[in-house]
Design a protein around this motif. Structure first.
Motif, PDB file in Angstrom:
ATOM      1  N   GLU A  62       0.832  -1.205   0.000  1.00 35.54           N
ATOM      2  CA  GLU A  62       0.000   0.000   0.000  1.00 35.54           C
ATOM      3  C   GLU A  62       0.869   1.258   0.000  1.00 35.54           C
ATOM      4  OE1 GLU A  62      -2.235  -1.099   3.472  1.00 35.54           O
ATOM      5  OE2 GLU A  62      -4.091  -1.209   2.305  1.00 35.54           O
ATOM      6  N   TRP A  63       1.962   1.205   0.724  1.00 41.18           N
ATOM      7  CA  TRP A  63       2.892   2.333   0.764  1.00 41.18           C
ATOM      8  C   TRP A  63       3.479   2.583  -0.624  1.00 41.18           C
ATOM      9  CZ3 TRP A  63       8.623   1.706   1.685  1.00 41.18           C
ATOM     10  CH2 TRP A  63       9.263   2.951   1.728  1.00 41.18           C
ATOM     11  N   THR A  66       0.863   4.298  -2.762  1.00 38.94           N
ATOM     12  CA  THR A  66       0.610   5.670  -2.323  1.00 38.94           C
ATOM     13  C   THR A  66       1.721   6.615  -2.742  1.00 38.94           C
ATOM     14  OG1 THR A  66      -0.675   4.909  -0.426  1.00 38.94           O
ATOM     15  CG2 THR A  66       0.206   7.140  -0.308  1.00 38.94           C
ATOM     16  N   THR A  70       1.257   9.673  -5.446  1.00 35.91           N
ATOM     17  CA  THR A  70       1.495  11.024  -4.944  1.00 35.91           C
ATOM     18  C   THR A  70       2.496  11.742  -5.832  1.00 35.91           C
ATOM     19  OG1 THR A  70       1.046  10.332  -2.672  1.00 35.91           O
ATOM     20  CG2 THR A  70       2.271  12.372  -2.948  1.00 35.91           C
TER      21      THR A  70
END
Length: 238
Positions: A62-63, A66, A70
């Motif tokens: 998930e990191w 993200t 971003t």
């Protein structure tokens, strides 16, 4: 008098943008002339910030998604799927297996090592950053005890404390050390706040904030960096 020269790693010793762009190419559709510098810089900047924010409660996958999305948002590029983000991460990691020093750096380091203590300060996980250092063969010029990562220091750039820790390792005063880095906020401003001299390797041609800390030297390409370091060692590059 300068007695030690300390380097950043990522995008200072080697071109970190090239494998980043190559890894993105299969998953985003942009013209070949489109400059992904802002996306690349946002990825570098967001990577550390998002790690602290999310890793405690989200999975590594998930990191990864993200931080890439971003970064893409910085240039109004559309987000990618989790599958695409993970494919990018795998490709980027593979690209970082083949990194090489910027041209001219090995020649300059050969000259510097006989006159100065040499070191590295780098943000990141120790094992991951040391693996890059080994691929770049920096062990030819720099001892392990003068390589300091943010993980082992417990603080990260731009905190000036990490520079103070390196002073203790080198047994030198701040005024006797110079830092070479590519990122103004993480490298130049932070080193100057710690009382060091700072050489800005501004090969991405970023503007310096007005009224802020001024680098002692600024160079804009690998040849200029080589010449600066050779001049520091007393060798003139013809």
């Amino acid at each position: 008098m300068i007695k030690a020269v300390v380097f950043d790693v990522d995008d200072t010793l080697y071109d970190q943008k090239a494998p980043f762009v190559a890894a993105l190419a299969p998953i985003i559709q942009v013209p070949t002339s489109f400059d992904l510098t802002r996306t690349f810089q946002a990825y570098r900047r967001q990577s550390g910030q998002l790690a602290k924010q999310f890793m405690s409660r989200r999975t590594a996958e998930e990191w990864t998604v993200t931080r890439l999305n971003t970064a893409l948002h910085a240039q109004d590029l559309p987000p990618v799927t989790p599958e695409a983000a993970l494919a990018f991460q795998d490709a980027y990691a593979q690209g970082l297996q083949d990194i090489k020093l910027f041209p001219g750096l090995a020649t300059a380091l050969d000259q510097l090592k006989d006159q100065y203590q040499l070191g590295i300060i780098t943000n990141g996980k120790t094992d991951y950053q040391l693996a890059k250092v080994m691929r770049l063969q920096m062990h030819r010029w720099i001892e392990r005890d003068t390589i300091l990562t943010s993980e082992e220091a417990g603080v990260a750039k731009p905190d000036p404390q990490i520079f103070t820790m390196m002073n203790r390792r080198l047994n030198l005063r701040a005024s006797e050390t110079v830092y070479v880095g590519d990122c103004y906020s993480l490298d130049i401003r932070a080193a100057k706040k710690a009382g060091w001299q700072a050489f800005w390797f501004n090969h991405r041609n970023f503007e310096m904030p007005d009224g802020d800390w001024t680098p002692d030297q600024t160079v804009e390409d690998p040849t200029e960096l080589q010449n600066l370091l050779l001049a520091l060692s007393g060798v003139m590059q013809l």
